[in-house]
Design a protein around this motif. Structure first.
Motif, PDB file in Angstrom:
ATOM      1  N   HIS A 157     -29.820  -1.100   7.675  1.00  0.00           N
ATOM      2  CA  HIS A 157     -30.408  -2.123   6.803  1.00  0.00           C
ATOM      3  C   HIS A 157     -31.779  -2.563   7.307  1.00  0.00           C
ATOM      4  O   HIS A 157     -32.646  -2.961   6.514  1.00  0.00           O
ATOM      5  N   SER A 158     -31.998  -2.473   8.605  1.00  0.00           N
ATOM      6  CA  SER A 158     -33.267  -2.893   9.191  1.00  0.00           C
ATOM      7  C   SER A 158     -34.386  -1.880   8.985  1.00  0.00           C
ATOM      8  O   SER A 158     -35.561  -2.194   9.184  1.00  0.00           O
ATOM      9  N   GLU A 159     -34.042  -0.660   8.586  1.00  0.00           N
ATOM     10  CA  GLU A 159     -35.053   0.373   8.371  1.00  0.00           C
ATOM     11  C   GLU A 159     -35.652   0.245   6.983  1.00  0.00           C
ATOM     12  O   GLU A 159     -34.925   0.012   6.013  1.00  0.00           O
ATOM     13  N   LYS A 160     -36.965   0.419   6.864  1.00  0.00           N
ATOM     14  CA  LYS A 160     -37.634   0.232   5.572  1.00  0.00           C
ATOM     15  C   LYS A 160     -37.121   1.227   4.529  1.00  0.00           C
ATOM     16  O   LYS A 160     -37.124   0.940   3.330  1.00  0.00           O
ATOM     17  N   GLU A 161     -36.654   2.380   4.996  1.00  0.00           N
ATOM     18  CA  GLU A 161     -36.141   3.390   4.068  1.00  0.00           C
ATOM     19  C   GLU A 161     -34.895   2.909   3.329  1.00  0.00           C
ATOM     20  O   GLU A 161     -34.611   3.368   2.221  1.00  0.00           O
ATOM     21  N   TRP A 162     -34.163   1.977   3.960  1.00  0.00           N
ATOM     22  CA  TRP A 162     -32.974   1.420   3.303  1.00  0.00           C
ATOM     23  C   TRP A 162     -33.358   0.762   1.984  1.00  0.00           C
ATOM     24  O   TRP A 162     -32.774   1.038   0.930  1.00  0.00           O
ATOM     25  N   SER A 163     -34.346  -0.110   2.030  1.00  0.00           N
ATOM     26  CA  SER A 163     -34.789  -0.817   0.822  1.00  0.00           C
ATOM     27  C   SER A 163     -35.383   0.137  -0.193  1.00  0.00           C
ATOM     28  O   SER A 163     -35.152  -0.007  -1.407  1.00  0.00           O
ATOM     29  N   VAL A 164     -36.154   1.113   0.272  1.00  0.00           N
ATOM     30  CA  VAL A 164     -36.779   2.073  -0.640  1.00  0.00           C
ATOM     31  C   VAL A 164     -35.717   2.839  -1.420  1.00  0.00           C
ATOM     32  O   VAL A 164     -35.791   2.962  -2.652  1.00  0.00           O
ATOM     33  N   LEU A 165     -34.703   3.343  -0.714  1.00  0.00           N
ATOM     34  CA  LEU A 165     -33.666   4.120  -1.389  1.00  0.00           C
ATOM     35  C   LEU A 165     -32.816   3.249  -2.299  1.00  0.00           C
ATOM     36  O   LEU A 165     -32.512   3.627  -3.441  1.00  0.00           O
ATOM     37  N   ASN A 166     -32.436   2.069  -1.824  1.00  0.00           N
ATOM     38  CA  ASN A 166     -31.616   1.171  -2.632  1.00  0.00           C
ATOM     39  C   ASN A 166     -32.318   0.827  -3.947  1.00  0.00           C
ATOM     40  O   ASN A 166     -31.720   0.887  -5.023  1.00  0.00           O
ATOM     41  N   GLU A 167     -33.591   0.474  -3.869  1.00  0.00           N
ATOM     42  CA  GLU A 167     -34.334   0.109  -5.073  1.00  0.00           C
ATOM     43  C   GLU A 167     -34.595   1.315  -5.959  1.00  0.00           C
ATOM     44  O   GLU A 167     -34.620   1.192  -7.192  1.00  0.00           O
ATOM     45  N   THR A 168     -34.777   2.500  -5.363  1.00  0.00           N
ATOM     46  CA  THR A 168     -34.976   3.715  -6.166  1.00  0.00           C
ATOM     47  C   THR A 168     -33.735   4.045  -6.979  1.00  0.00           C
ATOM     48  O   THR A 168     -33.822   4.396  -8.162  1.00  0.00           O
ATOM     49  N   ILE A 169     -32.574   3.921  -6.348  1.00  0.00           N
ATOM     50  CA  ILE A 169     -31.320   4.168  -7.062  1.00  0.00           C
ATOM     51  C   ILE A 169     -31.178   3.190  -8.226  1.00  0.00           C
ATOM     52  O   ILE A 169     -30.886   3.581  -9.361  1.00  0.00           O
ATOM     53  N   ARG A 170     -31.388   1.924  -7.946  1.00  0.00           N
ATOM     54  CA  ARG A 170     -31.218   0.905  -8.992  1.00  0.00           C
ATOM     55  C   ARG A 170     -32.220   1.113 -10.132  1.00  0.00           C
ATOM     56  O   ARG A 170     -31.856   1.037 -11.305  1.00  0.00           O
ATOM     57  N   LYS A 171     -33.467   1.362  -9.785  1.00  0.00           N
ATOM     58  CA  LYS A 171     -34.500   1.562 -10.807  1.00  0.00           C
ATOM     59  C   LYS A 171     -34.144   2.741 -11.708  1.00  0.00           C
ATOM     60  O   LYS A 171     -34.302   2.675 -12.939  1.00  0.00           O
ATOM     61  N   THR A 172     -33.643   3.819 -11.117  1.00  0.00           N
ATOM     62  CA  THR A 172     -33.272   4.992 -11.897  1.00  0.00           C
ATOM     63  C   THR A 172     -32.113   4.682 -12.834  1.00  0.00           C
ATOM     64  O   THR A 172     -32.135   5.049 -14.020  1.00  0.00           O
ATOM     65  N   VAL A 173     -31.098   4.008 -12.327  1.00  0.00           N
ATOM     66  CA  VAL A 173     -29.947   3.645 -13.164  1.00  0.00           C
ATOM     67  C   VAL A 173     -30.397   2.745 -14.315  1.00  0.00           C
ATOM     68  O   VAL A 173     -30.018   2.959 -15.482  1.00  0.00           O
ATOM     69  N   PHE A 174     -31.200   1.731 -14.015  1.00  0.00           N
ATOM     70  CA  PHE A 174     -31.668   0.821 -15.056  1.00  0.00           C
ATOM     71  C   PHE A 174     -32.429   1.567 -16.150  1.00  0.00           C
ATOM     72  O   PHE A 174     -32.210   1.339 -17.343  1.00  0.00           O
ATOM     73  N   GLU A 175     -33.322   2.454 -15.751  1.00  0.00           N
ATOM     74  CA  GLU A 175     -34.132   3.172 -16.735  1.00  0.00           C
ATOM     75  C   GLU A 175     -33.276   4.115 -17.576  1.00  0.00           C
ATOM     76  O   GLU A 175     -33.482   4.226 -18.793  1.00  0.00           O
ATOM     77  N   LEU A 176     -32.316   4.779 -16.956  1.00  0.00           N
ATOM     78  CA  LEU A 176     -31.440   5.682 -17.706  1.00  0.00           C
ATOM     79  C   LEU A 176     -30.635   4.932 -18.759  1.00  0.00           C
ATOM     80  O   LEU A 176     -30.475   5.405 -19.892  1.00  0.00           O
ATOM     81  N   PHE A 177     -30.132   3.758 -18.404  1.00  0.00           N
ATOM     82  CA  PHE A 177     -29.328   2.994 -19.359  1.00  0.00           C
ATOM     83  C   PHE A 177     -30.187   2.281 -20.396  1.00  0.00           C
ATOM     84  O   PHE A 177     -29.797   2.171 -21.555  1.00  0.00           O
ATOM     85  N   ALA A 178     -31.349   1.795 -19.981  1.00  0.00           N
ATOM     86  CA  ALA A 178     -32.222   1.100 -20.929  1.00  0.00           C
ATOM     87  C   ALA A 178     -32.744   2.056 -21.991  1.00  0.00           C
ATOM     88  O   ALA A 178     -32.843   1.694 -23.176  1.00  0.00           O
ATOM     89  N   LYS A 179     -33.081   3.272 -21.599  1.00  0.00           N
ATOM     90  CA  LYS A 179     -33.711   4.226 -22.520  1.00  0.00           C
ATOM     91  C   LYS A 179     -32.727   5.222 -23.119  1.00  0.00           C
ATOM     92  O   LYS A 179     -33.053   5.893 -24.100  1.00  0.00           O
ATOM     93  N   GLY A 180     -31.546   5.326 -22.535  1.00  0.00           N
ATOM     94  CA  GLY A 180     -30.571   6.308 -22.996  1.00  0.00           C
ATOM     95  C   GLY A 180     -29.718   5.793 -24.143  1.00  0.00           C
ATOM     96  O   GLY A 180     -29.771   4.632 -24.536  1.00  0.00           O
ATOM     97  N   ASP A 181     -28.897   6.684 -24.658  1.00  0.00           N
ATOM     98  CA  ASP A 181     -28.033   6.371 -25.798  1.00  0.00           C
ATOM     99  C   ASP A 181     -26.693   5.842 -25.289  1.00  0.00           C
ATOM    100  O   ASP A 181     -25.666   6.517 -25.372  1.00  0.00           O
ATOM    101  N   PHE A 182     -26.730   4.624 -24.734  1.00  0.00           N
ATOM    102  CA  PHE A 182     -25.537   3.987 -24.185  1.00  0.00           C
ATOM    103  C   PHE A 182     -25.398   2.582 -24.764  1.00  0.00           C
ATOM    104  O   PHE A 182     -26.409   1.936 -25.059  1.00  0.00           O
TER     105      PHE A 182
END
Length: 198
Positions: A47-72
């Protein structure tokens, strides 16, 4: 198809994930609880490594965009918000804006419950099944206390918040099923035909 985003806010072990699970059962919405990205990310980075935040936010951003723009039909997202940090509202408003831009209705449900009740829920089988990082109970209870002292994790009663469709629900004495039904009823969420209680 009408799209809906439901954000469930609240402090540790208040029942965000469990209520979200029940809400997903009675609607066509899919649940993305906050620990789905956290538990994956922590397997790769501290959690203390900067890569933790980068990956966590990348996953969330991708999920949000897929659901916002997808046919769900939509998404349920759970989040522990620090109400005393303005950046938290900016983050949530950006998420809401993404879904609104794609024609979605956006709802925010805040859960609150007595601290002693939350301590009991912190030990629940369902929570520990889905949240590996909470299985060290001594650590997780200490973290609950530490974070609750550092941040304000619930709104004040009557506090003006920057959400158009918002409700606050005290679920101290409610089952997850009851809380989910109250959220569905309040926001007028369309329930699946097999669920007679909506």
């Amino acid at each position: 198809m009408q799209k809906t985003l439901v954000i469930i806010l609240g402090p540790h072990a208040v029942g965000k994930m469990t209520v979200g699970q029940e809400l997903a059962k009675i609607t066509d919405l899919r649940l993305f609880h906050n620990h789905m990205s956290i538990e994956l990310t922590r397997k790769l980075f501290a959690h203390s490594e900067k890569e933790w935040s980068v990956l966590n936010e990348t996953i969330r951003k991708t999920v949000f965009e897929l659901f916002a723009k997808g046919d769900f039909p939509g998404l349920i997202f759970t989040y522990m918000c620090a109400f005393d940090l303005p950046g938290e509202f900016e983050y949530l408003q950006k998420l809401i804006g993404l879904f609104k831009e794609n024609g979605a209705d956006c709802c925010v449900a805040e859960l609150c419950a007595d601290f002693d009740v939350r301590l009991v829920r912190n030990r629940s089988e369902n929570r520990l099944l889905h949240k590996e990082s909470k299985r060290d109970l001594e650590w997780s209870e200490a973290e609950m206390r530490r974070t609750s002292e550092k941040y304000r994790l619930n709104s004040y009663d009557g506090e003006k918040l920057p959400f158009e469709n918002y409700m606050k629900l005290d679920n101290t004495n409610l089952s997850p099923e009851e809380a989910a039904r109250k959220i569905a009823e309040y926001f007028g969420l369309e329930c699946i035909q097999e669920e007679p209680s909506c």
